[in-house]
Design an enzyme around this catalytic site. Structure first.
Site, PDB file in Angstrom:
ATOM      1  N   ASN A   9     -30.075 -48.064  28.021  1.00  0.00           N
ATOM      2  CA  ASN A   9     -28.743 -47.796  28.555  1.00  0.00           C
ATOM      3  C   ASN A   9     -27.753 -48.645  27.755  1.00  0.00           C
ATOM      4  O   ASN A   9     -27.661 -49.845  27.962  1.00  0.00           O
ATOM      5  CB  ASN A   9     -28.729 -48.176  30.045  1.00  0.00           C
ATOM      6  CG  ASN A   9     -27.341 -48.105  30.655  1.00  0.00           C
ATOM      7  OD1 ASN A   9     -26.414 -47.557  30.044  1.00  0.00           O
ATOM      8  ND2 ASN A   9     -27.195 -48.635  31.854  1.00  0.00           N
ATOM      9  N   LYS A  11     -24.620 -48.650  27.857  1.00  0.00           N
ATOM     10  CA  LYS A  11     -23.369 -48.943  28.589  1.00  0.00           C
ATOM     11  C   LYS A  11     -22.175 -48.667  27.660  1.00  0.00           C
ATOM     12  O   LYS A  11     -22.262 -47.780  26.820  1.00  0.00           O
ATOM     13  CB  LYS A  11     -23.402 -50.372  29.136  1.00  0.00           C
ATOM     14  CG  LYS A  11     -24.708 -50.647  29.895  1.00  0.00           C
ATOM     15  CD  LYS A  11     -24.713 -51.891  30.692  1.00  0.00           C
ATOM     16  CE  LYS A  11     -26.054 -52.025  31.401  1.00  0.00           C
ATOM     17  NZ  LYS A  11     -26.129 -53.141  32.311  1.00  0.00           N
ATOM     18  N   HIS A  98     -26.286 -45.785  38.792  1.00  0.00           N
ATOM     19  CA  HIS A  98     -26.404 -47.144  38.257  1.00  0.00           C
ATOM     20  C   HIS A  98     -25.536 -48.088  39.092  1.00  0.00           C
ATOM     21  O   HIS A  98     -24.452 -47.722  39.532  1.00  0.00           O
ATOM     22  CB  HIS A  98     -25.978 -47.168  36.782  1.00  0.00           C
ATOM     23  CG  HIS A  98     -26.307 -48.475  36.134  1.00  0.00           C
ATOM     24  ND1 HIS A  98     -25.513 -49.580  36.271  1.00  0.00           N
ATOM     25  CD2 HIS A  98     -27.371 -48.853  35.375  1.00  0.00           C
ATOM     26  CE1 HIS A  98     -26.071 -50.587  35.620  1.00  0.00           C
ATOM     27  NE2 HIS A  98     -27.201 -50.174  35.061  1.00  0.00           N
ATOM     28  N   GLU A 100     -23.618 -50.435  38.336  1.00  0.00           N
ATOM     29  CA  GLU A 100     -22.242 -50.646  37.861  1.00  0.00           C
ATOM     30  C   GLU A 100     -21.340 -49.490  38.281  1.00  0.00           C
ATOM     31  O   GLU A 100     -20.146 -49.679  38.530  1.00  0.00           O
ATOM     32  CB  GLU A 100     -22.246 -50.841  36.331  1.00  0.00           C
ATOM     33  CG  GLU A 100     -22.796 -52.212  35.955  1.00  0.00           C
ATOM     34  CD  GLU A 100     -23.494 -52.295  34.610  1.00  0.00           C
ATOM     35  OE1 GLU A 100     -23.301 -51.404  33.762  1.00  0.00           O
ATOM     36  OE2 GLU A 100     -24.255 -53.264  34.417  1.00  0.00           O
ATOM     37  N   GLU A 170     -33.641 -51.204  40.024  1.00  0.00           N
ATOM     38  CA  GLU A 170     -32.887 -52.214  39.287  1.00  0.00           C
ATOM     39  C   GLU A 170     -32.223 -53.168  40.272  1.00  0.00           C
ATOM     40  O   GLU A 170     -31.140 -52.866  40.801  1.00  0.00           O
ATOM     41  CB  GLU A 170     -31.800 -51.550  38.434  1.00  0.00           C
ATOM     42  CG  GLU A 170     -32.323 -50.621  37.373  1.00  0.00           C
ATOM     43  CD  GLU A 170     -31.347 -50.526  36.199  1.00  0.00           C
ATOM     44  OE1 GLU A 170     -31.768 -50.769  35.075  1.00  0.00           O
ATOM     45  OE2 GLU A 170     -30.154 -50.244  36.429  1.00  0.00           O
ATOM     46  N   GLY A 176     -28.279 -57.866  33.533  1.00  0.00           N
ATOM     47  CA  GLY A 176     -27.388 -58.583  32.621  1.00  0.00           C
ATOM     48  C   GLY A 176     -27.269 -60.069  32.920  1.00  0.00           C
ATOM     49  O   GLY A 176     -26.415 -60.754  32.360  1.00  0.00           O
ATOM     50  N   SER A 216     -32.652 -57.245  33.007  1.00  0.00           N
ATOM     51  CA  SER A 216     -33.034 -58.328  32.091  1.00  0.00           C
ATOM     52  C   SER A 216     -34.461 -58.196  31.564  1.00  0.00           C
ATOM     53  O   SER A 216     -35.153 -59.201  31.368  1.00  0.00           O
ATOM     54  CB  SER A 216     -32.816 -59.697  32.741  1.00  0.00           C
ATOM     55  OG  SER A 216     -31.441 -59.890  33.012  1.00  0.00           O
ATOM     56  N   GLY A 237     -30.999 -52.495  29.311  1.00  0.00           N
ATOM     57  CA  GLY A 237     -29.594 -52.597  28.932  1.00  0.00           C
ATOM     58  C   GLY A 237     -29.450 -53.389  27.640  1.00  0.00           C
ATOM     59  O   GLY A 237     -29.642 -52.864  26.542  1.00  0.00           O
TER      60      GLY A 237
END
Ligand code: PGA
Length: 256
Positions: A9, A11, A98, A100, A170, A176, A216, A237
């Site tokens: 991903n 992003k 997701h 975010e 996740e 992150g 992570s 990510g």
């Protein structure tokens, strides 16, 4: 049969030229180093999809996905992109839900139910993300949060549609942040998700469902996470932006 999948991903990272170079580096390493049946998915920003899908169309192991879509097929939704447009650009997958998107764009389970319908109707495969926040983990409500996310957004689907999904657990506190769920913590939730799905639908098909871990994940921790019985790959990510790290994570996914 569960699929072994590593999905990147990106992003909102990578301009088009850097993205083309990254995919070309990844393809070369895949050809030279990966001999298993791992499926690799790359989810770049929308506007890179058609170029990257074209450049990787000869590679059966590599697919392109989007990071989001609008729930409607078409219409007066300035700035939005529909699942059918994503399909027409050559992608096969769409990340849906997701954290975010849930956090910064207020995507609710109700909205995500509509997005899943739209993605499936187009023949694309959703990578549907669920996961608890740090507060929910500390409060001990995380099983309930996971149950609610999956049941409100996805359990309206008929069985045949539900089992087209790829799920991704996740934990928001691990995304992150450099904090990874321990293999035991991740395994506990993956097994729980599989049980929920078996109770709602069917045990045999639940056994075949692909459930990815994300948060992570890196070349150092990937093999221990992937060796857990209910973890079938990763949604990556930061580490998907470096060809060497991404391919090392793919290498860590030995077919179960
Ligand atoms: P991360 O992101 O690997 O950078 O933690 C994972 C994700 O958001 O899908």
């Amino acid at each position: 049969m569960r699929k072994n999948i590593v999905a990147g991903n990106w992003k909102m990272n990578m301009d088009l030229n850097d993205g083309i170079q990254l995919v070309s580096d990844i393809r070369q390493m895949l050809n030279e180093e990966i001999h298993g049946d791992q499926e690799v998915i790359i989810c770049p920003p929308f506007i890179h999809i058609s170029s990257l899908a074209l450049s990787s169309e000869t590679d059966p192991r590599l697919s392109i996905g989007a990071q989001n879509c609008h729930q409607a097929d078409s219409g007066a939704f300035t700035g939005e992109i529909s699942a059918s447009m994503i399909a027409s650009a050559g992608a096969r997958y769409v990340i849906t839900g997701h954290s975010e998107r849930r956090l910064y764009f207020q995507e609710s389970n109700t909205l995500l139910a509509q997005k899943l319908d739209s993605v499936l109707k187009t023949g694309l495969i959703p990578i549907f993300c669920i996961g608890e926040t740090l507060e929910q983990r500390n409060a001990g409500t995380y099983f309930e949060v996971i149950r609610q996310q999956i049941s409100e957004a996805a359990f309206h689907l008929p069985e045949a549609d539900f089992f087209k999904l790829v799920l991704a657990y996740e934990p928001v506190w691990a995304i992150g942040t450099g904090l990874t769920a321990s293999p035991d913590q991740a395994q506990e939730i993956h097994a729980f998700i599989r049980t929920l799905v078996a109770e709602k639908y069917d045990q045999d098909q639940a056994n075949d469902l692909t459930i990815l871990y994300g948060g992570s994940c890196n070349p150092k921790n990937a093999s221990e996470l992937f060796s857990q019985p209910d973890i079938d790959g990763g949604l990556i990510g930061g580490a998907s932006l470096k060809a060497r790290d991404f391919v090392d994570i793919i290498k860590a996914l030995d077919p179960k």
